[in-house]
Design a protein around this motif. Sequence first.
Motif, PDB file in Angstrom:
ATOM      1  N   TYR A   1       0.842  -1.192   0.000  1.00 42.63           N
ATOM      2  CA  TYR A   1       0.000   0.000   0.000  1.00 42.63           C
ATOM      3  C   TYR A   1       0.883   1.250   0.000  1.00 42.63           C
ATOM      4  O   TYR A   1       1.962   1.238   0.593  1.00 42.63           O
ATOM      5  N   CYS A   2       0.394   2.288  -0.629  1.00 45.47           N
ATOM      6  CA  CYS A   2       1.039   3.592  -0.525  1.00 45.47           C
ATOM      7  C   CYS A   2       0.060   4.663  -0.978  1.00 45.47           C
ATOM      8  O   CYS A   2      -0.356   4.673  -2.146  1.00 45.47           O
ATOM      9  N   GLY A   3      -0.294   5.565  -0.066  1.00 44.50           N
ATOM     10  CA  GLY A   3      -1.183   6.669  -0.418  1.00 44.50           C
ATOM     11  C   GLY A   3      -2.421   6.186  -1.156  1.00 44.50           C
ATOM     12  O   GLY A   3      -3.179   5.362  -0.644  1.00 44.50           O
ATOM     13  N   SER A   4      -2.601   6.635  -2.388  1.00 43.35           N
ATOM     14  CA  SER A   4      -3.767   6.278  -3.186  1.00 43.35           C
ATOM     15  C   SER A   4      -3.640   4.905  -3.863  1.00 43.35           C
ATOM     16  O   SER A   4      -4.549   4.467  -4.554  1.00 43.35           O
TER      17      SER A   4
ATOM     18  N   LEU B   1       5.373  -3.034  -6.412  1.00 41.68           N
ATOM     19  CA  LEU B   1       6.312  -2.261  -5.610  1.00 41.68           C
ATOM     20  C   LEU B   1       6.746  -1.012  -6.367  1.00 41.68           C
ATOM     21  O   LEU B   1       6.845   0.076  -5.787  1.00 41.68           O
ATOM     22  N   LEU B   2       6.964  -1.142  -7.659  1.00 46.35           N
ATOM     23  CA  LEU B   2       7.337   0.005  -8.487  1.00 46.35           C
ATOM     24  C   LEU B   2       6.225   1.054  -8.479  1.00 46.35           C
ATOM     25  O   LEU B   2       6.486   2.252  -8.292  1.00 46.35           O
ATOM     26  N   LYS B   3       4.983   0.621  -8.628  1.00 45.69           N
ATOM     27  CA  LYS B   3       3.856   1.566  -8.570  1.00 45.69           C
ATOM     28  C   LYS B   3       3.815   2.251  -7.210  1.00 45.69           C
ATOM     29  O   LYS B   3       3.608   3.471  -7.125  1.00 45.69           O
ATOM     30  N   ALA B   4       4.015   1.489  -6.146  1.00 43.92           N
ATOM     31  CA  ALA B   4       3.981   2.066  -4.799  1.00 43.92           C
ATOM     32  C   ALA B   4       5.107   3.076  -4.601  1.00 43.92           C
ATOM     33  O   ALA B   4       4.890   4.144  -4.026  1.00 43.92           O
ATOM     34  N   PHE B   5       6.308   2.754  -5.082  1.00 40.75           N
ATOM     35  CA  PHE B   5       7.430   3.685  -4.946  1.00 40.75           C
ATOM     36  C   PHE B   5       7.184   4.956  -5.753  1.00 40.75           C
ATOM     37  O   PHE B   5       7.555   6.049  -5.319  1.00 40.75           O
ATOM     38  N   GLU B   6       6.557   4.837  -6.904  1.00 44.04           N
ATOM     39  CA  GLU B   6       6.223   6.020  -7.705  1.00 44.04           C
ATOM     40  C   GLU B   6       5.193   6.885  -6.990  1.00 44.04           C
ATOM     41  O   GLU B   6       5.300   8.114  -6.985  1.00 44.04           O
ATOM     42  N   VAL B   7       4.218   6.253  -6.351  1.00 44.45           N
ATOM     43  CA  VAL B   7       3.221   6.995  -5.568  1.00 44.45           C
ATOM     44  C   VAL B   7       3.890   7.645  -4.358  1.00 44.45           C
ATOM     45  O   VAL B   7       3.596   8.794  -4.017  1.00 44.45           O
ATOM     46  N   ALA B   8       4.802   6.931  -3.702  1.00 42.75           N
ATOM     47  CA  ALA B   8       5.531   7.512  -2.564  1.00 42.75           C
ATOM     48  C   ALA B   8       6.270   8.766  -2.996  1.00 42.75           C
ATOM     49  O   ALA B   8       6.272   9.777  -2.275  1.00 42.75           O
TER      50      ALA B   8
ATOM     51  N   ALA C   1       4.427  11.777  -1.420  1.00 46.88           N
ATOM     52  CA  ALA C   1       5.193  11.886  -0.172  1.00 46.88           C
ATOM     53  C   ALA C   1       4.550  11.062   0.949  1.00 46.88           C
ATOM     54  O   ALA C   1       4.453  11.504   2.096  1.00 46.88           O
ATOM     55  N   GLU C   2       4.135   9.845   0.590  1.00 45.90           N
ATOM     56  CA  GLU C   2       3.551   8.914   1.554  1.00 45.90           C
ATOM     57  C   GLU C   2       4.481   7.718   1.695  1.00 45.90           C
ATOM     58  O   GLU C   2       5.155   7.322   0.730  1.00 45.90           O
ATOM     59  N   PRO C   3       4.516   7.087   2.878  1.00 45.84           N
ATOM     60  CA  PRO C   3       5.340   5.881   3.027  1.00 45.84           C
ATOM     61  C   PRO C   3       4.719   4.687   2.322  1.00 45.84           C
ATOM     62  O   PRO C   3       3.505   4.613   2.148  1.00 45.84           O
TER      63      PRO C   3
END
Length: 137
Positions: free
Chosen positions: A7-10, A119-126, A130-132
Amino acid sequence: MGGINIYCGSFSGDDKSGSAFEGVLAGMEAMASTHEGEAIARVKSALEDASDHILIEPDEARLLLPLLRRYSAEVDGQLAVPGDLFDQMARDEDESTIDATVLQFGAGLGWRAYCARDLLKAFEVADAEAEPVALVW
Protein backbone atom coordinates in the motif's frame (compact mmCIF):
# COMPACT_ATOMS: atom_id res chain seq x y z
CA MET A 1 5.10 -14.39 7.62
CA GLY A 2 2.05 -14.78 5.39
CA GLY A 3 1.39 -13.16 2.03
CA ILE A 4 2.43 -9.52 1.85
CA ASN A 5 0.20 -6.71 0.58
CA ILE A 6 1.59 -3.40 -0.69
CA TYR A 7 0.00 0.00 0.00
CA CYS A 8 1.04 3.59 -0.52
CA GLY A 9 -1.18 6.67 -0.42
CA SER A 10 -3.77 6.28 -3.19
CA PHE A 11 -2.29 2.92 -4.33
CA SER A 12 -3.23 -0.58 -3.17
CA GLY A 13 -1.39 -3.46 -4.78
CA ASP A 14 -2.99 -6.70 -5.87
CA ASP A 15 -3.62 -9.39 -3.26
CA LYS A 16 -0.35 -10.78 -1.86
CA SER A 17 1.69 -9.10 -4.60
CA GLY A 18 4.41 -8.28 -2.09
CA SER A 19 4.95 -11.90 -1.07
CA ALA A 20 8.21 -12.16 -3.03
CA PHE A 21 9.55 -8.97 -1.42
CA GLU A 22 12.62 -10.62 0.07
CA GLY A 23 13.48 -12.15 -3.30
CA VAL A 24 13.07 -8.77 -4.96
CA LEU A 25 15.28 -7.14 -2.32
CA ALA A 26 17.97 -9.77 -2.91
CA GLY A 27 17.82 -9.16 -6.67
CA MET A 28 17.99 -5.40 -6.20
CA GLU A 29 20.87 -5.76 -3.78
CA ALA A 30 22.87 -7.65 -6.41
CA MET A 31 22.51 -4.64 -8.76
CA ALA A 32 22.86 -1.87 -6.16
CA SER A 33 25.44 0.85 -5.85
CA THR A 34 26.99 1.30 -2.41
CA HIS A 35 24.48 4.03 -1.51
CA GLU A 36 21.53 1.93 -2.72
CA GLY A 37 22.91 -1.10 -0.89
CA GLU A 38 22.92 0.87 2.36
CA ALA A 39 19.25 1.74 1.83
CA ILE A 40 18.42 -1.91 1.15
CA ALA A 41 20.25 -2.88 4.35
CA ARG A 42 18.03 -0.47 6.30
CA VAL A 43 14.89 -1.99 4.73
CA LYS A 44 16.12 -5.53 5.48
CA SER A 45 16.81 -4.55 9.07
CA ALA A 46 13.30 -3.14 9.44
CA LEU A 47 11.93 -6.35 7.94
CA GLU A 48 13.82 -8.49 10.46
CA ASP A 49 12.49 -6.44 13.39
CA ALA A 50 8.86 -6.21 12.18
CA SER A 51 5.96 -8.28 13.43
CA ASP A 52 3.23 -7.56 10.88
CA HIS A 53 4.31 -4.66 8.65
CA ILE A 54 7.10 -2.33 7.63
CA LEU A 55 7.04 1.21 6.34
CA ILE A 56 9.46 2.48 3.72
CA GLU A 57 9.64 6.23 4.05
CA PRO A 58 9.21 8.38 0.92
CA ASP A 59 12.89 9.46 0.92
CA GLU A 60 14.00 5.82 1.00
CA ALA A 61 11.54 4.94 -1.79
CA ARG A 62 12.83 7.86 -3.91
CA LEU A 63 16.39 6.70 -3.41
CA LEU A 64 15.56 3.12 -4.40
CA LEU A 65 13.19 4.00 -7.27
CA PRO A 66 15.82 4.05 -10.08
CA LEU A 67 17.25 0.74 -8.83
CA LEU A 68 13.78 -0.80 -8.67
CA ARG A 69 13.11 0.38 -12.23
CA ARG A 70 16.31 -1.34 -13.42
CA TYR A 71 15.51 -4.50 -11.50
CA SER A 72 11.93 -4.59 -12.77
CA ALA A 73 13.09 -4.17 -16.38
CA GLU A 74 15.60 -6.99 -15.93
CA VAL A 75 12.98 -9.34 -14.47
CA ASP A 76 10.47 -8.44 -17.19
CA GLY A 77 13.12 -9.23 -19.80
CA GLN A 78 13.45 -12.75 -18.37
CA LEU A 79 9.74 -13.63 -18.63
CA ALA A 80 8.94 -16.38 -21.15
CA VAL A 81 6.07 -14.26 -22.48
CA PRO A 82 7.02 -10.57 -22.16
CA GLY A 83 4.67 -8.73 -19.83
CA ASP A 84 2.77 -11.86 -18.74
CA LEU A 85 3.81 -12.52 -15.17
CA PHE A 86 0.87 -14.86 -14.53
CA ASP A 87 1.97 -17.10 -17.40
CA GLN A 88 5.41 -17.12 -15.81
CA MET A 89 3.96 -18.09 -12.43
CA ALA A 90 2.30 -21.10 -14.05
CA ARG A 91 5.51 -21.99 -15.92
CA ASP A 92 7.50 -21.71 -12.70
CA GLU A 93 5.15 -24.16 -10.98
CA ASP A 94 5.10 -26.56 -13.93
CA GLU A 95 8.87 -26.54 -14.50
CA SER A 96 10.12 -26.48 -10.92
CA THR A 97 10.62 -29.07 -8.25
CA ILE A 98 10.33 -26.29 -5.69
CA ASP A 99 7.14 -26.06 -3.63
CA ALA A 100 4.63 -23.44 -4.87
CA THR A 101 4.84 -21.59 -1.54
CA VAL A 102 8.61 -21.24 -1.86
CA LEU A 103 8.10 -19.90 -5.40
CA GLN A 104 5.59 -17.36 -4.04
CA PHE A 105 8.00 -16.11 -1.41
CA GLY A 106 10.73 -15.13 -3.85
CA ALA A 107 12.11 -18.19 -5.62
CA GLY A 108 9.74 -17.86 -8.59
CA LEU A 109 10.47 -15.43 -11.41
CA GLY A 110 6.75 -14.82 -11.95
CA TRP A 111 6.20 -13.93 -8.31
CA ARG A 112 9.22 -11.60 -8.31
CA ALA A 113 7.81 -9.89 -11.42
CA TYR A 114 4.41 -9.57 -9.69
CA CYS A 115 6.03 -8.03 -6.63
CA ALA A 116 8.31 -5.72 -8.60
CA ARG A 117 5.36 -4.43 -10.66
CA ASP A 118 3.30 -3.36 -7.63
CA LEU A 119 6.31 -2.26 -5.61
CA LEU A 120 7.34 0.00 -8.49
CA LYS A 121 3.86 1.57 -8.57
CA ALA A 122 3.98 2.07 -4.80
CA PHE A 123 7.43 3.69 -4.95
CA GLU A 124 6.22 6.02 -7.71
CA VAL A 125 3.22 7.00 -5.57
CA ALA A 126 5.53 7.51 -2.56
CA ASP A 127 7.59 9.88 -4.70
CA ALA A 128 4.55 11.76 -6.02
CA GLU A 129 2.44 11.87 -2.85
CA ALA A 130 5.19 11.89 -0.17
CA GLU A 131 3.55 8.91 1.55
CA PRO A 132 5.34 5.88 3.03
CA VAL A 133 5.11 2.49 1.35
CA ALA A 134 3.48 -0.05 3.67
CA LEU A 135 4.14 -3.77 3.35
CA VAL A 136 1.63 -5.62 5.51
CA TRP A 137 1.33 -9.34 6.26
